[in-house]
Design an enzyme around this catalytic site. Structure first.
Site, PDB file in Angstrom:
ATOM      1  N   ILE A  86     -13.146 -42.411  12.400  1.00 45.71           N
ATOM      2  CA  ILE A  86     -14.489 -42.434  11.813  1.00 45.71           C
ATOM      3  C   ILE A  86     -14.420 -42.930  10.377  1.00 45.71           C
ATOM      4  O   ILE A  86     -15.240 -43.758   9.954  1.00 45.71           O
ATOM      5  CB  ILE A  86     -15.126 -41.035  11.886  1.00 45.71           C
ATOM      6  N   ALA A 113     -17.460 -33.847   9.933  1.00 45.09           N
ATOM      7  CA  ALA A 113     -16.161 -33.643  10.583  1.00 45.09           C
ATOM      8  C   ALA A 113     -16.092 -32.261  11.227  1.00 45.09           C
ATOM      9  O   ALA A 113     -16.423 -32.105  12.405  1.00 45.09           O
ATOM     10  CB  ALA A 113     -15.041 -33.845   9.572  1.00 45.09           C
ATOM     11  N   ARG A 114     -15.669 -31.260  10.485  1.00 50.00           N
ATOM     12  CA  ARG A 114     -15.582 -29.886  10.960  1.00 50.00           C
ATOM     13  C   ARG A 114     -16.069 -28.968   9.847  1.00 50.00           C
ATOM     14  O   ARG A 114     -15.686 -29.130   8.680  1.00 50.00           O
ATOM     15  CB  ARG A 114     -14.143 -29.516  11.351  1.00 50.00           C
ATOM     16  N   HIS A 154     -25.432 -30.746  14.400  1.00 52.48           N
ATOM     17  CA  HIS A 154     -24.262 -31.378  15.011  1.00 52.48           C
ATOM     18  C   HIS A 154     -24.685 -32.522  15.935  1.00 52.48           C
ATOM     19  O   HIS A 154     -24.293 -32.591  17.107  1.00 52.48           O
ATOM     20  CB  HIS A 154     -23.434 -30.343  15.782  1.00 52.48           C
ATOM     21  N   LEU A 155     -25.472 -33.425  15.371  1.00 54.52           N
ATOM     22  CA  LEU A 155     -26.015 -34.511  16.175  1.00 54.52           C
ATOM     23  C   LEU A 155     -25.428 -35.880  15.834  1.00 54.52           C
ATOM     24  O   LEU A 155     -25.820 -36.886  16.429  1.00 54.52           O
ATOM     25  CB  LEU A 155     -27.543 -34.557  16.061  1.00 54.52           C
ATOM     26  N   ASP A 201      -5.981 -39.304   1.796  1.00 52.55           N
ATOM     27  CA  ASP A 201      -5.396 -39.017   3.099  1.00 52.55           C
ATOM     28  C   ASP A 201      -3.879 -39.085   2.947  1.00 52.55           C
ATOM     29  O   ASP A 201      -3.325 -40.149   2.656  1.00 52.55           O
ATOM     30  CB  ASP A 201      -5.861 -40.033   4.145  1.00 52.55           C
ATOM     31  N   ASP A 204     -23.725 -31.933   8.856  1.00 56.80           N
ATOM     32  CA  ASP A 204     -23.984 -31.992  10.289  1.00 56.80           C
ATOM     33  C   ASP A 204     -23.145 -30.964  11.032  1.00 56.80           C
ATOM     34  O   ASP A 204     -23.378 -30.706  12.207  1.00 56.80           O
ATOM     35  CB  ASP A 204     -23.697 -33.399  10.830  1.00 56.80           C
ATOM     36  N   GLU A 230     -21.115 -22.210  13.410  1.00 56.76           N
ATOM     37  CA  GLU A 230     -22.053 -23.214  13.888  1.00 56.76           C
ATOM     38  C   GLU A 230     -22.784 -22.676  15.122  1.00 56.76           C
ATOM     39  O   GLU A 230     -22.118 -22.320  16.104  1.00 56.76           O
ATOM     40  CB  GLU A 230     -21.276 -24.486  14.240  1.00 56.76           C
TER      41      GLU A 230
END
Length: 337
Positions: free
Chosen positions: A167, A247-248, A295-296, A187, A271, A276
């Site tokens: 992503i 992401a999370r 979460h869409l 990263d 999101d 959640e």
């Protein structure tokens, strides 16, 4: 010699199967494979012993329970598990690779709508469109800010990307449409030359945080990344920055985020959250500078057909003896989102 039309079963929520496999996808699946009867079940445990023993390919997706070693023991002819969704972490046991079972995931395709959502969120963040819209609802007939504010702009913005995942890479590619400023990437596994080729600059996370006016999270949730964005990290962000999380939820300390957003220092577009969904009356839900979507960002509706087509491409490759697109190895599984 590759087996012609392998016996194939789908293991996923029936509603997921109906959504992903429309008439065109079902026809292609029928052309490629001998279909198990029933073709779709919501768990391997629901398959008969004979059915499981003869199955050569499993098509999995959302709603498939974790696959166990004992189930793989009962499937001696199984050649491949093709996941018509994102990450396979938690779905397949570690032994799957030593058993010689090829595993593939449509995560590359699921990354498409998430990256599109992220681009939209970045553009709206640059204009502070969502907080200003919330203010307009709370105080109709008034403006929260002056249109002379230089901060309401996407021109020259410094954007931070945490996690050069599938992503993250797509977001970097989509950002080419903007006249943005530096794109800073954090990263620990990324190659600096690759980041430069994609248009970014690889830096340690604290340096990215200190400069990012818009920060977007795309890291996997691992023990080392849980709560990686906490109070100390949020404090490094410039005043007025926006943090975007597709992401999370557990990548971020929500109590620390609440403190920063309540003070009006940061905006957030979330999101994903932890937990959640957020409980009713959670204070983040009441803040005008925090937007929470359900979460869409990932594949929904007709977008899920893209995942099915990708999985069918994998099935076709398997039959032809070609490498599986989206192949998952021990190494990639360990760091994938």
């Amino acid at each position: 010699m590759a087996t012609i039309r392998p016996l194939t079963a789908a293991v996923m929520a029936p509603a997921t199967f109906r959504r992903q496999f429309g008439p065109a996808e079902l026809q292609r699946l029928t052309d490629l494979a001998i279909l198990s009867d029933p073709i779709c079940t919501d768990s391997i445990a629901a398959m008969s012993a004979t059915q499981l023993a003869e199955t050569e390919v499993l098509l999995t997706s959302w709603g498939c329970p974790p696959i166990t070693d004992s189930q793989l023991d009962a499937a001696p002819r199984l050649r491949s598990i093709i996941h018509a969704a994102g990450s396979v972490r938690g779905l397949v046991p570690a032994s799957v690779h030593t058993r010689g079972i090829a595993v593939a995931s449509a995560a590359e395709m699921n990354a498409v709508p998430v990256a599109e959502y992220t681009l939209a969120a970045i553009i709206l963040a640059g204009k502070r469109a969502l907080p200003l819209a919330a203010h307009g609802r709370l105080a109709p007939g008034t403006w929260e800010t002056s249109f002379d504010d230089d901060a309401l702009s996407n021109y020259g913005r410094t954007i931070g990307i945490v996690g050069l995942s599938k992503i993250g890479r797509r977001v970097l590619d989509l950002l080419r449409i903007l006249d943005h400023g530096p794109i800073l990437v954090a990263d620990p596994f990324a190659d600096p030359a690759e980041v430069r080729r994609l248009g970014g600059e690889l830096l340690p996370l604290p340096e990215v945080l200190a400069r990012a006016e818009i920060l977007s999270l795309h890291a996997p949730l691992l023990p080392a990344t849980r709560n990686m964005i906490g109070a100390a990290e949020l404090a490094l962000l410039p005043d007025g920055a926006t943090i975007i999380n597709t992401a999370r939820g557990a990548l971020m300390d929500h109590d620390a985020l609440l403190a920063e957003c309540s003070a009006g220092r940061l905006d957030a577009i979330l999101d994903v959250t932890d937990p959640e969904p957020l409980p009713a009356q959670h204070p983040l839900l009441d803040l005008p500078n925090v937007t929470v979507t359900p979460h869409l960002a990932g594949s929904l509706g007709t977008e899920t057909r893209r995942l099915a087509q990708f999985a069918l491409d994998g099935l076709e490759a398997l039959i032809a003896g070609r490498p599986l697109p989206g192949a998952v190895t021990d190494e990639t599984a360990a760091v994938s989102a």
